[in-house]
Write an enzyme that holds these catalytic residues in place. Structure first.
Site, PDB file in Angstrom:
ATOM      1  N   ASN A  93      77.059  12.127  14.787  1.00  0.00           N
ATOM      2  CA  ASN A  93      76.122  11.096  15.231  1.00  0.00           C
ATOM      3  C   ASN A  93      76.580  10.541  16.574  1.00  0.00           C
ATOM      4  OD1 ASN A  93      78.262  10.001  13.634  1.00  0.00           O
ATOM      5  ND2 ASN A  93      77.140   8.121  13.274  1.00  0.00           N
ATOM      6  N   ILE A  94      75.600  10.232  17.399  1.00  0.00           N
ATOM      7  CA  ILE A  94      75.862   9.736  18.760  1.00  0.00           C
ATOM      8  C   ILE A  94      75.023   8.474  18.940  1.00  0.00           C
ATOM      9  CG2 ILE A  94      75.779  10.292  21.221  1.00  0.00           C
ATOM     10  CD1 ILE A  94      75.720  13.321  20.331  1.00  0.00           C
ATOM     11  N   GLU A  95      75.709   7.324  18.908  1.00  0.00           N
ATOM     12  CA  GLU A  95      74.987   6.048  18.960  1.00  0.00           C
ATOM     13  C   GLU A  95      74.755   5.588  20.395  1.00  0.00           C
ATOM     14  OE1 GLU A  95      77.100   3.398  16.289  1.00  0.00           O
ATOM     15  OE2 GLU A  95      76.290   4.486  14.553  1.00  0.00           O
ATOM     16  N   CYS A 124      71.292  11.301  14.989  1.00  0.00           N
ATOM     17  CA  CYS A 124      72.074  11.576  13.789  1.00  0.00           C
ATOM     18  C   CYS A 124      72.808  12.911  13.914  1.00  0.00           C
ATOM     19  CB  CYS A 124      71.156  11.662  12.568  1.00  0.00           C
ATOM     20  SG  CYS A 124      70.447  10.106  12.041  1.00  0.00           S
ATOM     21  N   GLU A 141      72.969  15.447  11.857  1.00  0.00           N
ATOM     22  CA  GLU A 141      72.189  16.629  11.463  1.00  0.00           C
ATOM     23  C   GLU A 141      71.332  17.122  12.622  1.00  0.00           C
ATOM     24  OE1 GLU A 141      72.547  13.688   9.997  1.00  0.00           O
ATOM     25  OE2 GLU A 141      71.685  13.701   7.984  1.00  0.00           O
ATOM     26  N   CYS A 168      68.979  11.178   6.394  1.00  0.00           N
ATOM     27  CA  CYS A 168      67.920  10.177   6.540  1.00  0.00           C
ATOM     28  C   CYS A 168      66.557  10.882   6.619  1.00  0.00           C
ATOM     29  CB  CYS A 168      68.154   9.331   7.790  1.00  0.00           C
ATOM     30  SG  CYS A 168      67.680  10.144   9.328  1.00  0.00           S
ATOM     31  N   CYS A 172      65.884  13.009   9.743  1.00  0.00           N
ATOM     32  CA  CYS A 172      66.603  14.291   9.710  1.00  0.00           C
ATOM     33  C   CYS A 172      65.985  15.242   8.694  1.00  0.00           C
ATOM     34  CB  CYS A 172      68.085  14.066   9.424  1.00  0.00           C
ATOM     35  SG  CYS A 172      68.914  13.311  10.837  1.00  0.00           S
TER      36      CYS A 172
HETATM   37  N1  THU Z   1      73.362   8.777  10.448  1.00  0.00           N
HETATM   38  C1  THU Z   1      73.468  10.133  10.564  1.00  0.00           C
HETATM   39  O1  THU Z   1      74.150  10.638  11.464  1.00  0.00           O
HETATM   40  N2  THU Z   1      72.793  10.901   9.682  1.00  0.00           N
HETATM   41  C2  THU Z   1      72.010  10.426   8.666  1.00  0.00           C
HETATM   42  O2  THU Z   1      71.314  11.185   8.005  1.00  0.00           O
HETATM   43  C3  THU Z   1      72.040   8.994   8.356  1.00  0.00           C
HETATM   44  C4  THU Z   1      72.537   8.115   9.442  1.00  0.00           C
HETATM   45  C5  THU Z   1      74.060   7.923  11.418  1.00  0.00           C
HETATM   46  C6  THU Z   1      73.166   7.190  12.371  1.00  0.00           C
HETATM   47  C7  THU Z   1      74.032   6.013  12.756  1.00  0.00           C
HETATM   48  O3  THU Z   1      74.867   6.383  13.833  1.00  0.00           O
HETATM   49  C8  THU Z   1      74.894   5.764  11.539  1.00  0.00           C
HETATM   50  O4  THU Z   1      74.808   6.942  10.747  1.00  0.00           O
HETATM   51  C9  THU Z   1      74.480   4.563  10.699  1.00  0.00           C
HETATM   52  O5  THU Z   1      73.149   4.624  10.359  1.00  0.00           O
END
Ligand code: THU
Length: 128
Positions: free
Chosen positions: A42-44, A53, A55, A86, A89
């Protein structure tokens, strides 16, 4: 490649997670039908909705390398049970018809589900 091996790749990519806001690190790894593996994390972003996310990072990396045929995707996070993808994804997983979704956590819990199980009544190209 076994489910466990794909999860191990996802765990490695989880270490690359850029998650300064949520501190919630996620890793993913997608397996092509020919046996190639692409990982993602994940890259915020300070503008929260820009976040990608793990995936989708893995899938987009693979697609950008010309891959379209996938056998499985693994997702891993430090969750109490296996980490579920999520909704957004799930839709991306559906687009590329990835039939096996392996959800895992750091404790070693693992559960594999089908695309139909994880996203029934999916919106697809047939609906357009
Ligand atoms: N996140 C994912 O990378 N994949 C998911 O399916 C659920 C959420 C990440 C997004 C965010 O950076 C962190 O988890 C919290 O939501």
């Amino acid at each position: 490649m076994t489910d466990q091996e794909l999860v191990e790749v996802a765990k490695k990519y989880r270490e690359h997670a850029y998650a300064p806001y949520s501190k919630f690190k996620v890793g993913a790894a997608v397996l092509t039908k020919e046996g190639r593996v692409y990982g993602g994390c994940n890259i915020e972003n300070a503008s929260y909705p820009v976040t990608n996310c793990a995936e989708r990072t893995a899938i987009f990396k693979a697609v950008s390398e010309g891959e379209h045929e996938f056998a499985a995707i693994a997702i891993v996070a430090d969750t109490p049970g296996p980490c579920a993808p999520c909704g957004m994804c799930r839709q991306a997983i559906s687009e590329f018809r990835i039939e096996r979704i392996i959800m895992a956590n750091l404790k070693g819990d693992m559960q594999a589900v089908s695309l139909e199980e994880i996203l029934p009544f999916a919106f697809t190209e047939n609906d357009l």
